[in-house]
Design an enzyme around this catalytic site. Structure first.
Site, PDB file in Angstrom:
ATOM      1  N   CYS A 270      -8.828  41.847 -32.486  1.00  0.00           N
ATOM      2  CA  CYS A 270      -8.210  40.522 -32.490  1.00  0.00           C
ATOM      3  C   CYS A 270      -6.700  40.710 -32.506  1.00  0.00           C
ATOM      4  O   CYS A 270      -6.188  41.550 -33.253  1.00  0.00           O
ATOM      5  CB  CYS A 270      -8.663  39.753 -33.727  1.00  0.00           C
ATOM      6  N   LEU A 271      -5.991  39.917 -31.704  1.00  0.00           N
ATOM      7  CA  LEU A 271      -4.533  40.040 -31.652  1.00  0.00           C
ATOM      8  C   LEU A 271      -3.902  39.703 -33.010  1.00  0.00           C
ATOM      9  O   LEU A 271      -2.777  40.123 -33.278  1.00  0.00           O
ATOM     10  CB  LEU A 271      -3.960  39.136 -30.561  1.00  0.00           C
TER      11      LEU A 271
ATOM     12  N   HIS B 107     -15.942  34.214 -30.926  1.00  0.00           N
ATOM     13  CA  HIS B 107     -14.775  34.743 -31.649  1.00  0.00           C
ATOM     14  C   HIS B 107     -13.672  33.670 -31.722  1.00  0.00           C
ATOM     15  O   HIS B 107     -13.093  33.434 -32.796  1.00  0.00           O
ATOM     16  CB  HIS B 107     -14.296  36.008 -30.931  1.00  0.00           C
ATOM     17  N   GLU B 108     -13.406  33.026 -30.580  1.00  0.00           N
ATOM     18  CA  GLU B 108     -12.332  32.018 -30.556  1.00  0.00           C
ATOM     19  C   GLU B 108     -12.740  30.769 -31.338  1.00  0.00           C
ATOM     20  O   GLU B 108     -11.913  30.165 -32.032  1.00  0.00           O
ATOM     21  CB  GLU B 108     -11.963  31.653 -29.111  1.00  0.00           C
TER      22      GLU B 108
ATOM     23  N   GLY C 171      -8.813  36.360 -25.049  1.00  0.00           N
ATOM     24  CA  GLY C 171      -8.983  35.040 -25.632  1.00  0.00           C
ATOM     25  C   GLY C 171      -7.869  34.811 -26.635  1.00  0.00           C
ATOM     26  O   GLY C 171      -7.296  35.771 -27.160  1.00  0.00           O
TER      27      GLY C 171
ATOM     28  N   GLN D  67      -3.535  31.047 -33.769  1.00  0.00           N
ATOM     29  CA  GLN D  67      -2.912  32.373 -33.655  1.00  0.00           C
ATOM     30  C   GLN D  67      -1.442  32.292 -33.246  1.00  0.00           C
ATOM     31  O   GLN D  67      -0.722  33.283 -33.356  1.00  0.00           O
ATOM     32  CB  GLN D  67      -3.679  33.250 -32.665  1.00  0.00           C
TER      33      GLN D  67
ATOM     34  N   HIS E 291     -12.019  31.242 -34.875  1.00  0.00           N
ATOM     35  CA  HIS E 291     -10.606  31.032 -35.231  1.00  0.00           C
ATOM     36  C   HIS E 291     -10.350  29.570 -35.595  1.00  0.00           C
ATOM     37  O   HIS E 291      -9.554  29.279 -36.492  1.00  0.00           O
ATOM     38  CB  HIS E 291      -9.693  31.409 -34.058  1.00  0.00           C
TER      39      HIS E 291
HETATM   40 NI    NI Z   1      -9.029  36.798 -32.463  1.00  0.00          NI
END
Ligand code: NI
Length: 171
Positions: A91-92, A133-134, A46, A51, A137
């Site tokens: 998470c990236l 999660h997304e 995701g 991000q 963000h």
């Molecule tokens: Ni993330």
């Protein structure tokens, strides 16, 4: 289409609430494609627009990692519809950190596609977790915010130690 550089915590864009998309232009479609490319390039499941430094309410998700099965959502609203699930998340934008996070097991999400058409989906399993999660963000929230203060402290200390570690793909 291109792979964009990732923003990592503590980048300010990650902490701001994303703006609603008002015009469904070609640029929005291009951003969504870039998010998909960037997600795959980093082995993610995701990725949200903040991000990659874009403070707009768009995210992509694909827990199956099977090409062509990406979910793209613009201007989402989310409702948790029950259950409890605890899985280890990463998470990236928070490299080298994984932790168990408690979330709802079932969600309903409403939003739009990149043409402005309404999208509605209900999800459980891993998809429900990724959507939450997304969605976080887009509210300026990271998964580490959902952990206990003790766990957050441990993570902060560990990240201080890892700060100079090479190979992080963050800007
Ligand atoms: Ni993330």
């Amino acid at each position: 289409m291109s792979v964009r550089p990732l923003c990592c915590d503590p980048h300010p864009t990650l902490r701001a609430k994303a703006h609603r998309v008002a015009s469904f232009t070609d640029a929005l479609g291009a951003l969504a494609r870039d998010l998909v490319d960037t997600m795959y390039a980093n082995d993610g499941i995701g990725l949200a627009a903040p991000q990659v430094g874009e403070g707009v309410a768009v995210f992509v998700a694909n827990p199956s990692q099977e090409r062509g099965r990406e979910i793209v959502v613009v201007n989402p609203s989310m409702e948790t519809t029950g259950g409890r699930a605890v899985i280890v998340e990463g998470c990236l934008s928070v490299p080298n950190v994984w932790a168990r996070v408690r979330r709802a097991a079932h969600v309903r999400l409403r939003g739009q596609d990149t043409s402005g058409r309404p999208v509605e989906l209900t999800a459980d399993g891993l998809l429900a977790i990724v959507l939450q999660h997304e969605y976080d963000h887009l509210q300026g929230r990271l998964f580490i915010d959902r952990l206990s203060w003790l766990k957050r402290l441990q993570i902060r200390l560990r990240r201080l130690r890892l700060r100079s570690r090479p190979g992080e793909r963050c800007t």
